[in-house]
Design an enzyme around this catalytic site. Structure first.
Site, PDB file in Angstrom:
ATOM      1  N   ASP A  72      -0.909   7.330   9.979  1.00 40.50           N
ATOM      2  CA  ASP A  72      -1.731   6.533  10.889  1.00 40.50           C
ATOM      3  C   ASP A  72      -0.890   5.573  11.720  1.00 40.50           C
ATOM      4  OD1 ASP A  72      -0.895   4.800   8.957  1.00 40.50           O
ATOM      5  OD2 ASP A  72      -2.883   4.268   8.208  1.00 40.50           O
ATOM      6  N   SER A 120       0.812  -1.222   0.000  1.00 38.60           N
ATOM      7  CA  SER A 120       0.000   0.000   0.000  1.00 38.60           C
ATOM      8  C   SER A 120       0.844   1.270   0.000  1.00 38.60           C
ATOM      9  CB  SER A 120      -0.930   0.016   1.218  1.00 38.60           C
ATOM     10  OG  SER A 120      -0.195  -0.096   2.415  1.00 38.60           O
ATOM     11  N   HIS A 145       1.281   4.036   7.476  1.00 35.93           N
ATOM     12  CA  HIS A 145       1.420   4.618   6.136  1.00 35.93           C
ATOM     13  C   HIS A 145       2.051   6.008   6.217  1.00 35.93           C
ATOM     14  CE1 HIS A 145      -1.924   1.668   5.849  1.00 35.93           C
ATOM     15  NE2 HIS A 145      -1.265   1.329   4.755  1.00 35.93           N
TER      16      HIS A 145
END
EC number: 3.1.-.-
Length: 249
Positions: free
Chosen positions: A197, A24, A200
């Site tokens: 967070d 991600s 990330h």
């Protein structure tokens, strides 16, 4: 009459490519201010930057899909640089997140397997850049986990073990490596602002990654020309002389 018959078509332009392969943190890298978007901007008219990030993926799954992304014998599939950026999911705690967790020794084997595969499709080690996972801010990530109804499923010390393993793979395989885990914690600095967070990258974290990655990419693309002439250099009376000739840069 077809356009190319009128113009007397020049040779096809081969656009060099940089391939970003990861989880991600790579998938999100084309968001506004993302490190991948910054690379694409820096390399405009020299390279295409391809985002091949897959949110939630680990090296076990990445190893399976890599041959579907790049194959031998296609000049378009021979990138000038490849980033391989996994570990944030592999390092998830087995008891709390067994689906994404990959044991450390398998993580090492998977990374080596991917480097070997890239070499087999004519992407030598000197074009490959491994990136370690960034450090984990446990308090911020725990809040995310609790909001999703689960316990804290990662620990920064464990992420560090995977980062160190990534460094060892780079040394064993002869690739470059960007040690994000160590750099973000250098001199015991508070790295939480680099993360959105706890896991990330934040805008500041994207900028940090880009600033350290760019010198490694630049080394591989510095000799690439600007594709097609600067507009002031196009022959005014007969532009096809400039735009279809061999001196496309």
């Amino acid at each position: 009459m077809a356009l190319c018959e009128v113009a007397g078509c020049g040779s096809s332009l081969l656009w060099p490519r940089v391939l970003l392969f990861g989880d991600s943190i790579t998938q999100f890298s084309f968001q506004q201010g993302g490190w991948g978007a910054s690379l694409a901007d820096k390399l405009v008219r020299k390279c295409d930057v391809l985002n091949r990030g897959f949110s939630g993926y680990n090296t076990r799954w990445a190893k399976i899909i890599l041959p579907r992304l790049i194959r031998k014998g296609n000049s378009l599939d021979s990138p000038v640089a490849v980033t391989v950026f996994f570990g944030a999911n592999d390092s998830a705690l087995k008891d709390e997140n067994p689906k994404q967790h990959v044991p450390l020794d398998e993580y090492v084997a998977n990374l080596k397997s991917m480097v070997r595969y890239l070499k087999s499709v004519d992407v030598p080690e000197n074009r490959v850049i491994l990136i370690t996972p960034p450090p984990l801010c446990e308090t911020a990530w725990e809040a995310e986990c609790l909001a999703q109804g689960c316990k804290l499923n990662r620990l920064n010390s464990v992420v560090g073990e995977y980062a160190n393993a990534c460094l060892q793979v780079a040394q064993d395989c002869g690739t470059d490596v960007l040690d994000l885990w160590t750099l973000m914690q250098k001199d015991s600095q508070d790295f939480s602002s680099y993360l959105s967070d706890g896991l990330h990258l934040s805008p500041k974290g994207n900028e940090f990654l880009f600033s350290h990655l760019w010198p490694l990419i630049e080394r591989r693309v510095s000799s690439l020309p600007l594709l097609l002439p600067y507009w002031r250099d196009v022959a005014e009376a007969k532009p096809e002389l400039s735009l279809l000739g061999d001196g496309d840069h």
